[in-house]
Design a protein around this motif. Sequence first.
Motif, PDB file in Angstrom:
ATOM      1  N   LEU B  44       0.834  -1.210   0.000  1.00 36.17           N
ATOM      2  CA  LEU B  44       0.000   0.000   0.000  1.00 36.17           C
ATOM      3  C   LEU B  44       0.865   1.256   0.000  1.00 36.17           C
ATOM      4  CD1 LEU B  44      -2.877  -1.091   2.405  1.00 36.17           C
ATOM      5  CD2 LEU B  44      -3.026  -0.698  -0.058  1.00 36.17           C
ATOM      6  N   LEU B  47       2.187   1.726  -3.517  1.00 31.79           N
ATOM      7  CA  LEU B  47       1.148   2.174  -4.447  1.00 31.79           C
ATOM      8  C   LEU B  47       0.774   3.632  -4.195  1.00 31.79           C
ATOM      9  CD1 LEU B  47      -1.095  -1.019  -4.576  1.00 31.79           C
ATOM     10  CD2 LEU B  47       0.238  -0.055  -6.457  1.00 31.79           C
ATOM     11  N   GLU B  51       0.900   6.573  -6.866  1.00 29.44           N
ATOM     12  CA  GLU B  51      -0.224   7.505  -7.065  1.00 29.44           C
ATOM     13  C   GLU B  51       0.291   8.954  -7.011  1.00 29.44           C
ATOM     14  OE1 GLU B  51      -3.390   7.150  -4.149  1.00 29.44           O
ATOM     15  OE2 GLU B  51      -4.196   9.081  -4.796  1.00 29.44           O
ATOM     16  N   VAL B  54       1.948   9.846 -10.255  1.00 35.32           N
ATOM     17  CA  VAL B  54       0.998  10.124 -11.342  1.00 35.32           C
ATOM     18  C   VAL B  54       0.366  11.499 -11.153  1.00 35.32           C
ATOM     19  CG1 VAL B  54      -1.113   9.341 -12.496  1.00 35.32           C
ATOM     20  CG2 VAL B  54       0.564   7.669 -11.720  1.00 35.32           C
ATOM     21  N   GLN B  58       0.524  15.006 -13.606  1.00 37.78           N
ATOM     22  CA  GLN B  58      -0.539  15.962 -13.944  1.00 37.78           C
ATOM     23  C   GLN B  58      -0.068  17.396 -13.718  1.00 37.78           C
ATOM     24  OE1 GLN B  58      -4.385  14.728 -12.080  1.00 37.78           O
ATOM     25  NE2 GLN B  58      -3.421  12.733 -11.913  1.00 37.78           N
ATOM     26  N   VAL B  74       7.490   9.546 -16.434  1.00 36.18           N
ATOM     27  CA  VAL B  74       6.651   8.412 -16.844  1.00 36.18           C
ATOM     28  C   VAL B  74       7.446   7.107 -16.709  1.00 36.18           C
ATOM     29  CG1 VAL B  74       5.413   7.299 -18.747  1.00 36.18           C
ATOM     30  CG2 VAL B  74       5.203   9.755 -18.423  1.00 36.18           C
ATOM     31  N   LEU B  81       5.774   0.603 -11.031  1.00 38.81           N
ATOM     32  CA  LEU B  81       4.657  -0.338 -11.175  1.00 38.81           C
ATOM     33  C   LEU B  81       5.164  -1.741 -11.460  1.00 38.81           C
ATOM     34  CD1 LEU B  81       1.928   1.631 -13.186  1.00 38.81           C
ATOM     35  CD2 LEU B  81       1.565   0.421 -11.029  1.00 38.81           C
TER      36      LEU B  81
ATOM     37  N   LEU D  44      -4.394  15.485 -19.372  1.00 43.22           N
ATOM     38  CA  LEU D  44      -4.799  15.518 -17.961  1.00 43.22           C
ATOM     39  C   LEU D  44      -5.897  14.499 -17.682  1.00 43.22           C
ATOM     40  CD1 LEU D  44      -4.652  19.368 -17.267  1.00 43.22           C
ATOM     41  CD2 LEU D  44      -3.143  17.588 -16.351  1.00 43.22           C
ATOM     42  N   LEU D  47      -4.287  11.091 -17.514  1.00 41.88           N
ATOM     43  CA  LEU D  47      -3.509  10.913 -16.279  1.00 41.88           C
ATOM     44  C   LEU D  47      -4.424  10.747 -15.069  1.00 41.88           C
ATOM     45  CD1 LEU D  47      -0.590  13.444 -16.890  1.00 41.88           C
ATOM     46  CD2 LEU D  47      -0.414  10.952 -16.750  1.00 41.88           C
ATOM     47  N   ARG D  48      -5.549  11.440 -15.069  1.00 43.56           N
ATOM     48  CA  ARG D  48      -6.487  11.264 -13.952  1.00 43.56           C
ATOM     49  C   ARG D  48      -7.061   9.851 -13.969  1.00 43.56           C
ATOM     50  NH1 ARG D  48      -7.685  17.030 -14.323  1.00 43.56           N
ATOM     51  NH2 ARG D  48      -8.985  16.657 -16.131  1.00 43.56           N
ATOM     52  N   ILE D  50      -5.449   7.206 -15.073  1.00 43.91           N
ATOM     53  CA  ILE D  50      -4.372   6.344 -14.566  1.00 43.91           C
ATOM     54  C   ILE D  50      -4.273   6.462 -13.045  1.00 43.91           C
ATOM     55  CG2 ILE D  50      -1.868   5.931 -14.612  1.00 43.91           C
ATOM     56  CD1 ILE D  50      -1.926   6.935 -17.561  1.00 43.91           C
ATOM     57  N   GLU D  51      -4.418   7.678 -12.526  1.00 38.80           N
ATOM     58  CA  GLU D  51      -4.416   7.866 -11.071  1.00 38.80           C
ATOM     59  C   GLU D  51      -5.531   7.021 -10.445  1.00 38.80           C
ATOM     60  OE1 GLU D  51      -4.971  11.955  -9.764  1.00 38.80           O
ATOM     61  OE2 GLU D  51      -5.426  11.220  -7.744  1.00 38.80           O
ATOM     62  N   VAL D  54      -4.490   3.412 -10.262  1.00 42.79           N
ATOM     63  CA  VAL D  54      -3.543   3.136  -9.177  1.00 42.79           C
ATOM     64  C   VAL D  54      -4.273   3.113  -7.830  1.00 42.79           C
ATOM     65  CG1 VAL D  54      -1.437   3.916  -8.006  1.00 42.79           C
ATOM     66  CG2 VAL D  54      -1.609   4.094 -10.491  1.00 42.79           C
ATOM     67  N   ARG D  55      -5.262   3.987  -7.685  1.00 48.35           N
ATOM     68  CA  ARG D  55      -6.065   3.935  -6.449  1.00 48.35           C
ATOM     69  C   ARG D  55      -6.853   2.628  -6.401  1.00 48.35           C
ATOM     70  NH1 ARG D  55      -6.943   9.626  -6.075  1.00 48.35           N
ATOM     71  NH2 ARG D  55      -8.661   9.441  -7.525  1.00 48.35           N
ATOM     72  N   LEU D  57      -5.829  -0.152  -7.547  1.00 47.33           N
ATOM     73  CA  LEU D  57      -4.869  -1.180  -7.119  1.00 47.33           C
ATOM     74  C   LEU D  57      -4.766  -1.226  -5.596  1.00 47.33           C
ATOM     75  CD1 LEU D  57      -2.033  -0.686  -9.771  1.00 47.33           C
ATOM     76  CD2 LEU D  57      -3.254  -2.818  -9.304  1.00 47.33           C
ATOM     77  N   GLN D  58      -4.764  -0.045  -4.970  1.00 47.92           N
ATOM     78  CA  GLN D  58      -4.692  -0.005  -3.507  1.00 47.92           C
ATOM     79  C   GLN D  58      -5.910  -0.689  -2.888  1.00 47.92           C
ATOM     80  OE1 GLN D  58      -3.740   4.099  -2.113  1.00 47.92           O
ATOM     81  NE2 GLN D  58      -2.996   4.431  -4.185  1.00 47.92           N
ATOM     82  N   VAL D  74      -2.220  -4.112 -12.935  1.00 46.16           N
ATOM     83  CA  VAL D  74      -0.921  -3.433 -13.058  1.00 46.16           C
ATOM     84  C   VAL D  74      -0.534  -3.324 -14.530  1.00 46.16           C
ATOM     85  CG1 VAL D  74       1.554  -3.568 -12.567  1.00 46.16           C
ATOM     86  CG2 VAL D  74      -0.074  -4.153 -10.782  1.00 46.16           C
ATOM     87  N   SER D  77      -2.397  -0.533 -16.175  1.00 41.32           N
ATOM     88  CA  SER D  77      -1.904   0.797 -15.802  1.00 41.32           C
ATOM     89  C   SER D  77      -0.588   1.117 -16.503  1.00 41.32           C
ATOM     90  CB  SER D  77      -1.697   0.883 -14.286  1.00 41.32           C
ATOM     91  OG  SER D  77      -2.854   0.481 -13.605  1.00 41.32           O
ATOM     92  N   THR D  78       0.298   0.128 -16.560  1.00 44.97           N
ATOM     93  CA  THR D  78       1.577   0.315 -17.239  1.00 44.97           C
ATOM     94  C   THR D  78       1.354   0.645 -18.708  1.00 44.97           C
ATOM     95  OG1 THR D  78       2.491  -1.342 -15.752  1.00 44.97           O
ATOM     96  CG2 THR D  78       3.816  -0.763 -17.646  1.00 44.97           C
ATOM     97  N   LEU D  81       0.172   4.163 -19.129  1.00 47.70           N
ATOM     98  CA  LEU D  81       1.277   5.115 -18.974  1.00 47.70           C
ATOM     99  C   LEU D  81       2.142   5.157 -20.232  1.00 47.70           C
ATOM    100  CD1 LEU D  81       2.544   4.633 -15.298  1.00 47.70           C
ATOM    101  CD2 LEU D  81       1.912   6.804 -16.349  1.00 47.70           C
TER     102      LEU D  81
END
Lengths: 125, 125, 125, 125
Positions: B44, B47, B51, B54, B58, B74, B81, D44, D47-48, D50-51, D54-55, D57-58, D74, D77-78, D81
Amino acid sequence: MTTTEAGATAPSGETGAAEAGGAEIVTDHDRGIHGYHKQKDEHLKRLRRIEGQVRGLQRMVDEDVYCIDILTQVSASTKALQSFALQLLEEHLRHCVADAAVKGGAEVDAKVEEATKAIARLLRT
Amino acid sequence: MTTTEAGATAPSGETGAAEAGGAEIVTDHDRGIHGYHKQKDEHLKRLRRIEGQVRGLQRMVDEDVYCIDILTQVSASTKALQSFALQLLEEHLRHCVADAAVKGGAEVDAKVEEATKAIARLLRT
Amino acid sequence: MTTTEAGATAPSGETGAAEAGGAEIVTDHDRGIHGYHKQKDEHLKRLRRIEGQVRGLQRMVDEDVYCIDILTQVSASTKALQSFALQLLEEHLRHCVADAAVKGGAEVDAKVEEATKAIARLLRT
Amino acid sequence: MTTTEAGATAPSGETGAAEAGGAEIVTDHDRGIHGYHKQKDEHLKRLRRIEGQVRGLQRMVDEDVYCIDILTQVSASTKALQSFALQLLEEHLRHCVADAAVKGGAEVDAKVEEATKAIARLLRT
């Protein structure tokens, strides 16, 4: 036990049999037989094809082929190599790593760490 | 779960023992505990750091930072990751795959195939 | 300029000169000379080395070398191929893409798109 | 206006002033406008997203989701990116690198080398 250490201590006269016999577990690995053993011909065929691709690249450079077309062929060769690596890895996990797990002890941790490092090298992180 | 780390969370009466005992093998997996259980906090934390990276990207785009500097960031996020993925994979091999091997049967083949496909996705072949 | 448009119309006897001369810009590309022309020998040497590595892989499989050691060699070959690709790409950007930019028009967009697609194939996204 | 559209044929008095004025070429880059300027909103948004991944993933780790399913996410997400990086790179080549080519001089070599190194980092060779 890794392959490299294998064999020497294995009792003779048990080829092909007795994998889980008696008190001691004896695996293919103990007899020096790797996971990829049975796919050997297939592997060699794949690698010869990749060798041909690399020779094709030399011809392309020699004949001044357009850069982008050469790059496309490089991608194909890289992909073929990674595909070969994945097959080898799958067999390794199925045989060497699983064998270590069956035998128990610290061996499986070492095998898993070793395999993970090989995957990391393939990923190039 | 490997036998060696077993225990702490396991219901009493079977600490450190019994995994391979008797007729039935009971593993952490049977109890719904995944390989990455103990590294949860570490995962966690990793990650959350990604986050943050990322979100940093932005900000960079928003502030018109030079393209190459964004690309460098990037690459760092992608690497982070993949490093997370590798750790997860290692724990998966050590616990889930090894467990399947200990239990024997067709399960281990399915687990290895599944893991290999996940590695292939990471490699993007 | 792409290969297809190259060459035929270029006046002879101007090698190495007149790139930006007079009203019309004539580049190496117009004369059918690719970006990687001067590095040809170096490229061929690199590719022969990679071919040797792939033959080495066949030998390893044939001699039942330990899977992990084969995987290490696969990673080295893949890396060598990608390094070759990067050099080729750099020369392509320096010559073909830059040439298109100097000439102006829609050509540069097409060249950049083409190069980006080649990079995407290398990245395997 | 991008450099590529600029210049020789542009009517005088055009917005943004003097793109191809007289002896000196003035590009967007000189005015501090990067290639990715117009795609800013799109970047943007990407990227949001992707953010958010990642959240996600948590949350998966927190809820003890099966390792393989986390690895799949994962990979997604990779990939996202890298796809963002490729778009940024394409714009960079189209604007910054092409600009340098139009201006001539040693600048283009430096820009191409810089871009190639960024690609190498993405490839992780």
